[in-house]
Write an enzyme that holds these catalytic residues in place. Structure first.
Site, PDB file in Angstrom:
ATOM      1  N   TYR A  95      11.247 -35.072-159.946  1.00  0.00           N
ATOM      2  CA  TYR A  95      12.639 -35.170-159.456  1.00  0.00           C
ATOM      3  C   TYR A  95      12.676 -35.435-157.952  1.00  0.00           C
ATOM      4  O   TYR A  95      11.898 -36.155-157.632  1.00  0.00           O
ATOM      5  CB  TYR A  95      13.663 -34.098-160.042  1.00  0.00           C
ATOM      6  CG  TYR A  95      15.199 -34.345-159.785  1.00  0.00           C
ATOM      7  CD1 TYR A  95      15.700 -35.627-160.693  1.00  0.00           C
ATOM      8  CD2 TYR A  95      15.995 -33.856-158.842  1.00  0.00           C
ATOM      9  CE1 TYR A  95      16.922 -36.016-160.558  1.00  0.00           C
ATOM     10  CE2 TYR A  95      17.383 -34.566-158.852  1.00  0.00           C
ATOM     11  CZ  TYR A  95      17.800 -35.477-159.551  1.00  0.00           C
ATOM     12  OH  TYR A  95      19.071 -36.005-159.566  1.00  0.00           O
ATOM     13  N   ARG A 148      25.356 -44.977-156.904  1.00  0.00           N
ATOM     14  CA  ARG A 148      25.132 -44.397-155.631  1.00  0.00           C
ATOM     15  C   ARG A 148      23.783 -43.352-155.983  1.00  0.00           C
ATOM     16  O   ARG A 148      23.993 -42.014-156.031  1.00  0.00           O
ATOM     17  CB  ARG A 148      26.307 -43.610-155.293  1.00  0.00           C
ATOM     18  CG  ARG A 148      26.281 -43.122-153.981  1.00  0.00           C
ATOM     19  CD  ARG A 148      27.185 -41.835-153.814  1.00  0.00           C
ATOM     20  NE  ARG A 148      26.645 -40.779-154.263  1.00  0.00           N
ATOM     21  CZ  ARG A 148      27.307 -39.697-154.443  1.00  0.00           C
ATOM     22  NH1 ARG A 148      28.237 -39.458-153.632  1.00  0.00           N
ATOM     23  NH2 ARG A 148      26.513 -38.634-154.940  1.00  0.00           N
ATOM     24  N   LYS A 166      16.762 -35.352-164.518  1.00  0.00           N
ATOM     25  CA  LYS A 166      17.835 -34.053-164.461  1.00  0.00           C
ATOM     26  C   LYS A 166      17.637 -33.415-165.880  1.00  0.00           C
ATOM     27  O   LYS A 166      17.455 -32.037-165.859  1.00  0.00           O
ATOM     28  CB  LYS A 166      19.116 -34.771-164.350  1.00  0.00           C
ATOM     29  CG  LYS A 166      19.770 -35.135-162.936  1.00  0.00           C
ATOM     30  CD  LYS A 166      20.272 -33.757-162.143  1.00  0.00           C
ATOM     31  CE  LYS A 166      20.786 -34.295-160.838  1.00  0.00           C
ATOM     32  NZ  LYS A 166      21.327 -33.110-160.132  1.00  0.00           N
ATOM     33  N   GLU A 237      26.521 -38.455-162.940  1.00  0.00           N
ATOM     34  CA  GLU A 237      25.428 -38.503-162.070  1.00  0.00           C
ATOM     35  C   GLU A 237      25.481 -39.540-161.180  1.00  0.00           C
ATOM     36  O   GLU A 237      25.196 -40.601-161.883  1.00  0.00           O
ATOM     37  CB  GLU A 237      24.221 -38.028-162.747  1.00  0.00           C
ATOM     38  CG  GLU A 237      23.219 -37.562-161.789  1.00  0.00           C
ATOM     39  CD  GLU A 237      23.331 -36.300-161.031  1.00  0.00           C
ATOM     40  OE1 GLU A 237      23.016 -36.029-159.957  1.00  0.00           O
ATOM     41  OE2 GLU A 237      24.030 -35.448-161.735  1.00  0.00           O
ATOM     42  N   ASP A 238      25.562 -39.436-159.931  1.00  0.00           N
ATOM     43  CA  ASP A 238      25.347 -40.684-159.078  1.00  0.00           C
ATOM     44  C   ASP A 238      26.321 -41.720-159.207  1.00  0.00           C
ATOM     45  O   ASP A 238      25.780 -43.054-159.163  1.00  0.00           O
ATOM     46  CB  ASP A 238      23.891 -40.708-158.982  1.00  0.00           C
ATOM     47  CG  ASP A 238      23.155 -39.891-158.054  1.00  0.00           C
ATOM     48  OD1 ASP A 238      23.712 -38.900-157.765  1.00  0.00           O
ATOM     49  OD2 ASP A 238      21.927 -40.173-158.126  1.00  0.00           O
ATOM     50  N   ASP A 260      27.953 -33.275-161.578  1.00  0.00           N
ATOM     51  CA  ASP A 260      26.791 -32.496-160.801  1.00  0.00           C
ATOM     52  C   ASP A 260      27.181 -32.643-159.099  1.00  0.00           C
ATOM     53  O   ASP A 260      26.691 -31.876-158.269  1.00  0.00           O
ATOM     54  CB  ASP A 260      25.868 -32.524-161.236  1.00  0.00           C
ATOM     55  CG  ASP A 260      24.491 -31.841-160.542  1.00  0.00           C
ATOM     56  OD1 ASP A 260      24.884 -30.428-160.486  1.00  0.00           O
ATOM     57  OD2 ASP A 260      23.514 -32.164-160.085  1.00  0.00           O
ATOM     58  N   ASP A 261      27.252 -34.209-158.790  1.00  0.00           N
ATOM     59  CA  ASP A 261      27.191 -34.457-157.246  1.00  0.00           C
ATOM     60  C   ASP A 261      28.466 -33.760-156.636  1.00  0.00           C
ATOM     61  O   ASP A 261      28.495 -33.358-155.630  1.00  0.00           O
ATOM     62  CB  ASP A 261      27.462 -35.846-157.193  1.00  0.00           C
ATOM     63  CG  ASP A 261      26.174 -36.488-157.795  1.00  0.00           C
ATOM     64  OD1 ASP A 261      25.132 -36.577-157.451  1.00  0.00           O
ATOM     65  OD2 ASP A 261      26.574 -37.458-158.671  1.00  0.00           O
ATOM     66  N   ASN A 400      19.796 -35.853-149.338  1.00  0.00           N
ATOM     67  CA  ASN A 400      18.409 -36.268-149.871  1.00  0.00           C
ATOM     68  C   ASN A 400      18.438 -37.642-150.410  1.00  0.00           C
ATOM     69  O   ASN A 400      19.406 -38.446-150.502  1.00  0.00           O
ATOM     70  CB  ASN A 400      18.057 -35.295-151.004  1.00  0.00           C
ATOM     71  CG  ASN A 400      18.963 -35.049-152.190  1.00  0.00           C
ATOM     72  OD1 ASN A 400      19.459 -36.442-152.661  1.00  0.00           O
ATOM     73  ND2 ASN A 400      19.154 -34.318-152.527  1.00  0.00           N
TER      74      ASN A 400
END
Length: 540
Positions: A95, A148, A166, A237-238, A260-261, A400
């Site tokens: 990851y 993103r 993930k 996610e993202d 999750d973000d 990150n």
């Protein structure tokens, strides 16, 4: 691991059932694979050792990522045996940060397909296409549209590396059985001209879909999942802020889902804050927070902090005012006219400033939290200002991958004179300063989402609530030992991530049962039930 259901050559190409050289002589006769393998028989321990030797001969982490990806595609049990044998070593490979480079190079390193790709030009047929997935009981979907990815932006179809990574951590870090996990890419195009012009690009060659068409595509996807997999939890996610926040608001009270973000990041940040306060000896309600970045991650963290304060008796609106946001146009104050609705609860009064160090001096925060994806903005002036205001300044550069971190651990400890309580989004090595060695904590969502997944799997939860993330954060923070705190480490060691995750899963599952959110009957011993259902990478 159950007895294989396939035989012959097909068995050696079934990643969930393949054991490679670990098939015994009797296995080989029974399943018709004699002669298809060298005569020697290895245990899984020897297979692990062989793979370790292969990894040691590779030059960089991307090569190691690719080797492990290939292994996962042919022998899933061995893959998890490798990763779970030393999670602190392998999580950065499977990851973040390595997955960021893998996403950027996805079209040029593509090998075996994994998961499902649902394209906008397949609209109207998503349920039919999703039905091509061979597993009939899917409990977890991690899905992205690739816009993103980490701090790297639009990666188009290459963003698929994130859901794959993930879900690998769902299993490796919390024991969620991998057969219940499905990574999905929603391909709605890309706005990257270099990708669209790349002959190797594998995604839909058009600009990103927006507006009502996009919303309808998401709705069709959600309904297809509900029809085919009624016990499934969807993890978003993202996604870009313009889509992430509306999607969560639309579905979080309708189905079992979370982002999750927004929520996972908030929970791991709250866990870090609670750990930091164990060092400083202060109360959460006395803290003031300044965020570098004002997107969904920042507002998600600020909202969860306010809700945690509310559990301690602080008025929710007052708790929200304990957090201030700073974006590309400066501090979010009430005189600005460019403030989005989701940011408004955290807008403060006072003079405007477009200097972050001036914002530190004006707000006088006890903690600064970086979620800007812009590196080096926690500079020496900022850290020194925080150290002048606080005896133990909390410095959390959470962006990150590593290249996007607002500062390094060495910079934070050095510029603060060793006073900083530090955690980051990406890993940093230990830092020696003034005769003391500090071990930087990594505020990685891996402390939250795998445990959340395990709790949902065991309870068959109908919803995911904000309070579940507070419970998860508390469960993480309470596991940090006094020995770790003395070294500045405010998260449990990643080498112990499975035990840490199972502990958090127990806490969250208990809350789910208490709140009547479970479909599964409550067991007499929740911890025993979770441990019994946790995946172990062994051959039957």
């Amino acid at each position: 691991m159950p007895t294989p259901t396939t035989t012959g050559y097909q068995l050696l190409h079934s990643p969930r059932e393949n054991r490679g050289s670990a098939f015994t002589d009797e296995d080989r006769r029974r399943h018709g694979i004699e002669g298809l393998l060298p005569i020697g028989v290895n245990t899984i321990e020897y297979q692990v050792a062989r793979t370790f030797a292969e990894l040691e001969n590779l030059e960089n982490d991307l090569q190691k990522y690719l080797l492990l990806s290939d292994l996962q595609a042919r022998n899933e049990t061995l893959f998890y045996a490798i990763v779970m044998s030393d999670p602190a070593r392998f999580m950065p490979i499977v990851y973040t940060p390595t997955v960021g480079e893998a996403c950027q190079k996805f079209d040029h390193i593509f090998r075996a397909p994994r998961g499902m790709y649902l394209s906008f030009n397949q609209q109207g047929r998503l349920q039919e296409i999703l039905g091509n997935w061979p597993q009939q009981d899917v409990r977890f979907i991690v899905v992205t549209d690739g816009e993103r990815i980490l701090g790297l932006g639009d990666q188009g179809v290459g963003g698929m590396g994130i859901p794959i990574g993930k879900l690998s951590l769902y299993t490796a870090c919390a024991g969620v059985p991998p057969q219940y996990c499905l990574p999905i890419m929603l391909d709605v195009g890309t706005n990257r001209h270099d990708l669209l012009e790349d002959p190797l690009y594998l995604g839909l060659r058009q600009a990103r879909v927006r507006g009502a068409e996009y919303d309808a595509f998401i709705e069709e996807f959600v309904q297809a999942v509900q029809t085919l997999y009624p016990k499934c939890c969807i993890q978003w996610e993202d996604f870009a802020n313009i889509n992430a926040i509306p999607i969560l608001e639309r579905y979080q009270n309708q189905i079992c889902t979370y982002n999750d973000d927004i929520q996972g990041t908030a929970a791991v940040a709250l866990a870090g804050i609670l750990g930091a306060l164990r060092i400083s000896g202060e109360k959460l309600s006395d803290q003031r927070f300044l965020f570098l970045g004002a997107g969904s991650a920042a507002t998600g963290i600020a909202e969860l902090i306010a809700r945690a304060m509310a559990l301690d008796g602080v008025d929710l609106a007052a708790g929200r005012q304990r957090s201030s946001l700073f974006d590309i146009n400066g501090l979010l104050v009430d005189s600005r006219t460019d403030i989005a609705a989701y940011q408004r609860p955290f807008v403060t009064s006072g003079p405007a400033t477009n200097s972050f160090v001036d914002a530190v001096n004006a707000v006088r925060p006890t903690a600064i939290i970086g979620v800007s994806t812009t590196p080096k903005l926690f500079n020496k002036q900022v850290i020194e200002a925080m150290s002048a205001i606080n005896d133990r300044p909390i410095i959390f550069p959470y962006s990150n991958p590593t290249s996007r971190s607002e500062c390094t651990a060495e910079e934070a400890y050095t510029w603060s004179g060793g006073k900083a309580i530090f955690a980051s989004g990406s890993p940093f090595p230990p830092v020696s300063f003034d005769g003391q060695t500090f071990i930087p904590g990594q505020g990685n969502n891996v402390y939250i989402f795998p445990a959340m997944g395990m709790a949902i799997y065991v309870t068959e939860a109908t919803r995911v609530t904000e309070e579940m993330f507070i419970v998860a954060a508390q469960g993480v923070a309470e596991q940090v030992s006094e020995e770790s705190l003395a070294k500045g480490l405010i998260y449990p060691p990643q080498s112990q991530i499975l035990e840490a995750s199972l502990h958090v899963a127990c806490k969250v599952a208990e809350y789910i049962y208490d709140q009547g959110l479970a479909r599964a009957p409550r067991p007499k011993d929740i911890e025993a039930e979770i441990r019994a259902k946790a995946y172990r990478p062994v051959y039957a």
